[in-house]
Design a protein around this motif. Sequence first.
Motif, PDB file in Angstrom:
ATOM      1  N   MET A   1       1.791  49.377 104.645  1.00  0.00           N
ATOM      2  CA  MET A   1       2.996  48.851 105.236  1.00  0.00           C
ATOM      3  C   MET A   1       4.177  49.726 104.814  1.00  0.00           C
ATOM      4  O   MET A   1       4.286  50.107 103.659  1.00  0.00           O
ATOM      5  CB  MET A   1       3.214  47.417 104.757  1.00  0.00           C
ATOM      6  N   LYS A   2       5.035  50.026 105.765  1.00  0.00           N
ATOM      7  CA  LYS A   2       6.234  50.793 105.456  1.00  0.00           C
ATOM      8  C   LYS A   2       7.443  49.877 105.562  1.00  0.00           C
ATOM      9  O   LYS A   2       7.455  48.959 106.380  1.00  0.00           O
ATOM     10  CB  LYS A   2       6.381  51.968 106.418  1.00  0.00           C
ATOM     11  N   LYS A   3       8.437  50.152 104.726  1.00  0.00           N
ATOM     12  CA  LYS A   3       9.653  49.352 104.815  1.00  0.00           C
ATOM     13  C   LYS A   3      10.878  50.242 104.709  1.00  0.00           C
ATOM     14  O   LYS A   3      10.859  51.267 104.025  1.00  0.00           O
ATOM     15  CB  LYS A   3       9.669  48.240 103.777  1.00  0.00           C
ATOM     16  N   ARG A   4      11.928  49.828 105.427  1.00  0.00           N
ATOM     17  CA  ARG A   4      13.173  50.591 105.429  1.00  0.00           C
ATOM     18  C   ARG A   4      13.874  50.400 104.097  1.00  0.00           C
ATOM     19  O   ARG A   4      14.061  49.285 103.634  1.00  0.00           O
ATOM     20  CB  ARG A   4      14.088  50.137 106.563  1.00  0.00           C
ATOM     21  N   ILE A   5      14.244  51.514 103.471  1.00  0.00           N
ATOM     22  CA  ILE A   5      14.924  51.479 102.181  1.00  0.00           C
ATOM     23  C   ILE A   5      16.431  51.600 102.373  1.00  0.00           C
ATOM     24  O   ILE A   5      17.202  50.910 101.723  1.00  0.00           O
ATOM     25  CB  ILE A   5      14.406  52.611 101.263  1.00  0.00           C
ATOM     26  N   PHE A   6      16.864  52.508 103.249  1.00  0.00           N
ATOM     27  CA  PHE A   6      18.294  52.672 103.516  1.00  0.00           C
ATOM     28  C   PHE A   6      18.498  53.471 104.800  1.00  0.00           C
ATOM     29  O   PHE A   6      17.561  54.047 105.343  1.00  0.00           O
ATOM     30  CB  PHE A   6      19.007  53.372 102.350  1.00  0.00           C
ATOM     31  N   THR A   7      19.753  53.483 105.253  1.00  0.00           N
ATOM     32  CA  THR A   7      20.182  54.322 106.369  1.00  0.00           C
ATOM     33  C   THR A   7      21.283  55.242 105.850  1.00  0.00           C
ATOM     34  O   THR A   7      22.149  54.808 105.084  1.00  0.00           O
ATOM     35  CB  THR A   7      20.716  53.464 107.532  1.00  0.00           C
ATOM     36  N   VAL A   8      21.259  56.509 106.245  1.00  0.00           N
ATOM     37  CA  VAL A   8      22.276  57.476 105.831  1.00  0.00           C
ATOM     38  C   VAL A   8      23.581  57.157 106.560  1.00  0.00           C
ATOM     39  O   VAL A   8      23.615  57.088 107.786  1.00  0.00           O
ATOM     40  CB  VAL A   8      21.829  58.924 106.149  1.00  0.00           C
ATOM     41  N   THR A   9      24.671  56.969 105.777  1.00  0.00           N
ATOM     42  CA  THR A   9      25.976  56.669 106.371  1.00  0.00           C
ATOM     43  C   THR A   9      26.983  57.800 106.175  1.00  0.00           C
ATOM     44  O   THR A   9      27.980  57.864 106.875  1.00  0.00           O
ATOM     45  CB  THR A   9      26.574  55.377 105.793  1.00  0.00           C
ATOM     46  N   VAL A  21      23.119  62.016  99.811  1.00  0.00           N
ATOM     47  CA  VAL A  21      23.595  61.184 100.911  1.00  0.00           C
ATOM     48  C   VAL A  21      24.054  59.821 100.401  1.00  0.00           C
ATOM     49  O   VAL A  21      23.601  59.337  99.374  1.00  0.00           O
ATOM     50  CB  VAL A  21      22.501  60.985 101.989  1.00  0.00           C
ATOM     51  N   VAL A  22      24.975  59.221 101.165  1.00  0.00           N
ATOM     52  CA  VAL A  22      25.443  57.864 100.900  1.00  0.00           C
ATOM     53  C   VAL A  22      24.599  56.933 101.760  1.00  0.00           C
ATOM     54  O   VAL A  22      24.364  57.209 102.937  1.00  0.00           O
ATOM     55  CB  VAL A  22      26.934  57.716 101.277  1.00  0.00           C
ATOM     56  N   SER A  23      24.159  55.825 101.170  1.00  0.00           N
ATOM     57  CA  SER A  23      23.321  54.873 101.895  1.00  0.00           C
ATOM     58  C   SER A  23      24.138  53.654 102.326  1.00  0.00           C
ATOM     59  O   SER A  23      25.297  53.500 101.943  1.00  0.00           O
ATOM     60  CB  SER A  23      22.168  54.416 101.002  1.00  0.00           C
ATOM     61  N   ASP A  24      23.491  52.784 103.064  1.00  0.00           N
ATOM     62  CA  ASP A  24      24.121  51.530 103.484  1.00  0.00           C
ATOM     63  C   ASP A  24      23.731  50.374 102.566  1.00  0.00           C
ATOM     64  O   ASP A  24      23.926  49.217 102.915  1.00  0.00           O
ATOM     65  CB  ASP A  24      23.736  51.210 104.929  1.00  0.00           C
ATOM     66  N   VAL A  25      23.181  50.666 101.377  1.00  0.00           N
ATOM     67  CA  VAL A  25      22.782  49.616 100.434  1.00  0.00           C
ATOM     68  C   VAL A  25      23.563  49.757  99.137  1.00  0.00           C
ATOM     69  O   VAL A  25      24.016  50.843  98.784  1.00  0.00           O
ATOM     70  CB  VAL A  25      21.261  49.653 100.144  1.00  0.00           C
ATOM     71  N   SER A  26      23.708  48.625  98.427  1.00  0.00           N
ATOM     72  CA  SER A  26      24.464  48.644  97.171  1.00  0.00           C
ATOM     73  C   SER A  26      23.556  48.627  95.946  1.00  0.00           C
ATOM     74  O   SER A  26      24.048  48.689  94.819  1.00  0.00           O
ATOM     75  CB  SER A  26      25.435  47.462  97.118  1.00  0.00           C
ATOM     76  N   GLN A  27      22.246  48.522  96.142  1.00  0.00           N
ATOM     77  CA  GLN A  27      21.297  48.641  95.025  1.00  0.00           C
ATOM     78  C   GLN A  27      19.957  49.127  95.550  1.00  0.00           C
ATOM     79  O   GLN A  27      19.624  48.916  96.709  1.00  0.00           O
ATOM     80  CB  GLN A  27      21.147  47.326  94.269  1.00  0.00           C
ATOM     81  N   ASP A  28      19.212  49.794  94.657  1.00  0.00           N
ATOM     82  CA  ASP A  28      17.891  50.300  95.024  1.00  0.00           C
ATOM     83  C   ASP A  28      16.954  49.157  95.378  1.00  0.00           C
ATOM     84  O   ASP A  28      17.029  48.077  94.797  1.00  0.00           O
ATOM     85  CB  ASP A  28      17.255  51.073  93.858  1.00  0.00           C
ATOM     86  N   ASP A  29      16.050  49.410  96.298  1.00  0.00           N
ATOM     87  CA  ASP A  29      14.989  48.468  96.626  1.00  0.00           C
ATOM     88  C   ASP A  29      14.042  48.391  95.431  1.00  0.00           C
ATOM     89  O   ASP A  29      13.802  49.390  94.756  1.00  0.00           O
ATOM     90  CB  ASP A  29      14.249  48.967  97.868  1.00  0.00           C
ATOM     91  N   LYS A  30      13.473  47.211  95.178  1.00  0.00           N
ATOM     92  CA  LYS A  30      12.601  47.031  94.011  1.00  0.00           C
ATOM     93  C   LYS A  30      11.342  47.895  94.062  1.00  0.00           C
ATOM     94  O   LYS A  30      10.761  48.211  93.041  1.00  0.00           O
ATOM     95  CB  LYS A  30      12.219  45.565  93.837  1.00  0.00           C
ATOM     96  N   ASP A  31      10.920  48.318  95.250  1.00  0.00           N
ATOM     97  CA  ASP A  31       9.720  49.140  95.379  1.00  0.00           C
ATOM     98  C   ASP A  31       9.998  50.634  95.297  1.00  0.00           C
ATOM     99  O   ASP A  31       9.075  51.429  95.174  1.00  0.00           O
ATOM    100  CB  ASP A  31       9.012  48.844  96.711  1.00  0.00           C
ATOM    101  N   TYR A  32      11.258  51.031  95.373  1.00  0.00           N
ATOM    102  CA  TYR A  32      11.621  52.446  95.359  1.00  0.00           C
ATOM    103  C   TYR A  32      11.668  52.990  93.931  1.00  0.00           C
ATOM    104  O   TYR A  32      12.127  52.317  93.017  1.00  0.00           O
ATOM    105  CB  TYR A  32      12.985  52.647  96.029  1.00  0.00           C
ATOM    106  N   ARG A  33      11.196  54.228  93.778  1.00  0.00           N
ATOM    107  CA  ARG A  33      11.305  54.965  92.507  1.00  0.00           C
ATOM    108  C   ARG A  33      11.798  56.370  92.798  1.00  0.00           C
ATOM    109  O   ARG A  33      11.415  56.971  93.796  1.00  0.00           O
ATOM    110  CB  ARG A  33       9.965  55.069  91.810  1.00  0.00           C
ATOM    111  N   VAL A  34      12.635  56.887  91.917  1.00  0.00           N
ATOM    112  CA  VAL A  34      13.090  58.269  92.061  1.00  0.00           C
ATOM    113  C   VAL A  34      11.858  59.165  92.068  1.00  0.00           C
ATOM    114  O   VAL A  34      10.938  58.980  91.275  1.00  0.00           O
ATOM    115  CB  VAL A  34      14.041  58.654  90.912  1.00  0.00           C
ATOM    116  N   GLY A  35      11.828  60.111  92.973  1.00  0.00           N
ATOM    117  CA  GLY A  35      10.679  61.003  93.122  1.00  0.00           C
ATOM    118  C   GLY A  35       9.754  60.596  94.246  1.00  0.00           C
ATOM    119  O   GLY A  35       8.843  61.343  94.604  1.00  0.00           O
ATOM    120  N   ASP A  36       9.977  59.396  94.828  1.00  0.00           N
ATOM    121  CA  ASP A  36       9.147  58.954  95.946  1.00  0.00           C
ATOM    122  C   ASP A  36       9.322  59.867  97.152  1.00  0.00           C
ATOM    123  O   ASP A  36      10.382  60.459  97.355  1.00  0.00           O
ATOM    124  CB  ASP A  36       9.537  57.532  96.379  1.00  0.00           C
ATOM    125  N   LEU A  37       8.278  59.946  97.958  1.00  0.00           N
ATOM    126  CA  LEU A  37       8.373  60.603  99.261  1.00  0.00           C
ATOM    127  C   LEU A  37       8.827  59.557 100.271  1.00  0.00           C
ATOM    128  O   LEU A  37       8.251  58.466 100.329  1.00  0.00           O
ATOM    129  CB  LEU A  37       7.022  61.169  99.679  1.00  0.00           C
TER     130      LEU A  37
END
Length: 113
Positions: A1-9, A21-37
């Motif tokens: 399953m894929k999920k949207r993490i952010f949109t580039v603003t 890039v600046v995102s449209d979110v104010s905090q990281d998604d709980k499933d996201y980790r730095v280094g992810d593809l």
Amino acid sequence: MKKRIFTVTDYIWQAGDCLVVVSDVSQDDKDYRVGDLLELRRPDGTVLIAKTTYAFVDPPSGTPSSVMYGLVGMTKETVPIGTEAWLDCTQPRQPRKVNSKFERIEPSTSQAL
């Protein structure tokens, strides 16, 4: 399953082969980790894959803070505003390791002096 993490603003800067890039979110998604593809779905319907990296930015005081993401190997031309970043949540992952050099401090319910 894929999920949207952010949109580039917006964009912050291009440093070498990393686009911040600046995102449209104010905090990281709980499933996201730095280094992810991330799968980058551009407004024209094409798709790219980008690796993320740390992006440390000090926003001006008094402004709402959006999460900044570093995208390795990308430019403003390859990642137009409106591009959505999606994370593949079906890939098996190693548990997060606690870094012994840092201590996690949870928000306190006490009042600041």
